[in-house]
Enzyme design. Structure first.
Site, short mmCIF file in Angstrom:
data_model
loop_
_atom_site.label_atom_id
_atom_site.label_comp_id
_atom_site.label_asym_id
_atom_site.label_seq_id
_atom_site.Cartn_x
_atom_site.Cartn_y
_atom_site.Cartn_z
N LYS A 291 -49.65 37.43 -17.69
CA LYS A 291 -48.98 36.32 -17.29
C LYS A 291 -47.59 36.69 -15.73
O LYS A 291 -46.68 37.05 -16.61
CB LYS A 291 -48.16 35.47 -17.86
CG LYS A 291 -47.48 34.32 -17.78
CD LYS A 291 -46.96 34.02 -19.00
CE LYS A 291 -45.81 32.41 -18.01
NZ LYS A 291 -45.55 31.64 -19.30
N LYS B 194 -52.71 34.49 -15.30
CA LYS B 194 -52.06 33.01 -14.89
C LYS B 194 -50.96 33.10 -13.95
O LYS B 194 -50.20 34.68 -14.27
CB LYS B 194 -51.10 32.41 -16.52
CG LYS B 194 -50.19 31.57 -15.87
CD LYS B 194 -50.05 31.10 -17.41
CE LYS B 194 -49.12 30.15 -16.61
NZ LYS B 194 -47.68 29.69 -18.01
C1 PBG Z 1 -43.87 28.98 -20.55
C2 PBG Z 1 -44.92 28.29 -19.52
C3 PBG Z 1 -44.70 27.91 -18.33
C4 PBG Z 1 -46.14 27.85 -18.09
C5 PBG Z 1 -46.87 27.48 -19.39
N1 PBG Z 1 -46.31 28.06 -20.34
C6 PBG Z 1 -43.68 28.26 -17.59
C7 PBG Z 1 -42.36 29.78 -17.62
O1 PBG Z 1 -43.03 30.81 -18.18
O2 PBG Z 1 -41.72 29.10 -17.09
C8 PBG Z 1 -45.79 26.53 -17.15
C9 PBG Z 1 -47.49 26.11 -16.79
C10 PBG Z 1 -47.51 25.74 -14.96
O3 PBG Z 1 -46.86 26.08 -14.32
O4 PBG Z 1 -48.62 24.31 -15.23
N2 PBG Z 1 -44.12 27.42 -21.77
#
Ligand code: PBG
Length: 319
Positions: free
Chosen positions: A188, A241
């Protein structure tokens, strides 16, 4: 090369990548209440829903062939540790219980992270101005157990703490929940593509940024190490991601690992398509189906996407 492209039937026979609704997971934002359907300005078509409305939305998704939802909670109260994340009466847990009762065929995945629930908006406990990795692990395990007790089939840790998959696996097994799977957000990135999500979840960090725990977008080898570690710790499936700027990461992961691979087509990717479509600059249906095909062709087994409902209904109509 053109002979087999002349007829739709020969094109169908030689098509290498097939998109179908059963590869989609629909993210849903849930908050307490009844009959709540709140619009999110940066994510047109995505709503914050109360548990009853989340059930109605899931029925619709399921009837279109979408097999799973991913739940995000918008808490009533935020605090330093994000304690609503393990509150059995919170919106996510309540929605899970309702969904498992009314739609047993639907797979329920819960996003597992503290950022929506903490007052500072970070994904862990703050000690000395920094997110404390090891102090966060037991809290994640506790939240996982609460979600799993509510009936979640899969928990999906998105915090990027080191060692969390192992801590969550132990927590679940210790609580008599060995059947609950872990879908790890393994690779991520610290991405600008999460902007609209943070508005939706009211989870932008109040100080600093997430670069001390989320990955540098520039690093592909490091992404492979993250995936290998999560699998070693017991992840059942791994996620990359965002998706679009990371198709090479998806491809390499597909070649290196035999585990199921998910890709998250995130909020910023969705918002860009919706904005251009609303301006009449692009053909939304064509663009969305091409994007999702590209993510699957890169090697994702399934895709978490805010386009899930629309894409499923377009696929039903036939391309
Ligand atoms: C954190 C989380 C995020 C997303 C999914 N889980 C945000 C982040 O890390 O700031 C982002 C998902 C998206 O942008 O669609 N709980």
């Amino acid at each position: 090369m053109r002979r087999l492209r002349r007829h739709p039937a020969s094109r169908a026979l030689v098509r290498e990548t097939r998109l179908s609704a059963d590869r989609f997971v629909a993210p849903l934002f849930v908050r307490q209440g009844k009959g709540v359907r709140e619009e999110i300005s940066s994510l047109p078509g995505v709503l914050r829903l109360s548990p009853d409305e989340a059930v109605a939305a899931s029925q619709d998704l399921s009837s279109l062939g979408v097999p799973a939802v991913l739940l995000f909670g918008i808490p009533d109260r935020k605090d330093e540790t994000g304690s609503e994340a393990w509150d059995d009466g919170a919106a996510v847990q309540e929605t899970v219980r309702l969904l498992k009762k009314s739609l047993p065929e639907l797979l329920v995945i819960t996003d597992l992270c503290l950022d929506e629930y903490t007052s500072h908006g970070h994904c862990g406990v703050i000690r000395g101005g920094e997110v404390d990795n090891d102090a966060t692990l037991p809290l994640l395990a506790r939240a996982a157990v609460s979600q799993a007790r509510a009936g979640a089939d899969v928990v999906a840790p998105s915090d990027m703490m080191d060692g969390r998959v192992e801590a969550i696996r132990r927590g679940l097994d210790g609580a008599g929940l060995p059947h609950v799977a872990i879908l790890a957000y393994s690779a991520k990135a610290a991405s600008a593509f999460y902007g609209p999500f943070r508005e939706a979840a009211e989870s932008a960090p109040k100080f600093g940024d997430r670069r001390g725990y989320q990955m540098d977008p520039a690093n592909r080898r490091e992404a492979m190490r993250e995936i290998a570690l999560d699998l070693q710790e017991g992840a059942d499936a791994v996620m990359i991601k965002p998706a679009l700027a990371y198709l090479d990461v998806i491809r390499e992961a597909r070649e290196r690992f035999d585990a199921p691979i998910a890709a998250y087509n995130v909020s910023g990717e969705y918002a860009m398509v919706k904005a251009a479509a609303a301006s009449g600059w692009i053909d939304e249906k064509g663009i969305v189906l091409e994007i999702l095909t590209g993510i699957v062709r890169a090697g994702a087994d399934f895709v978490l996407t805010y386009h899930a409902r629309d894409a499923a209904s377009w696929l039903r109509e036939g391309l």
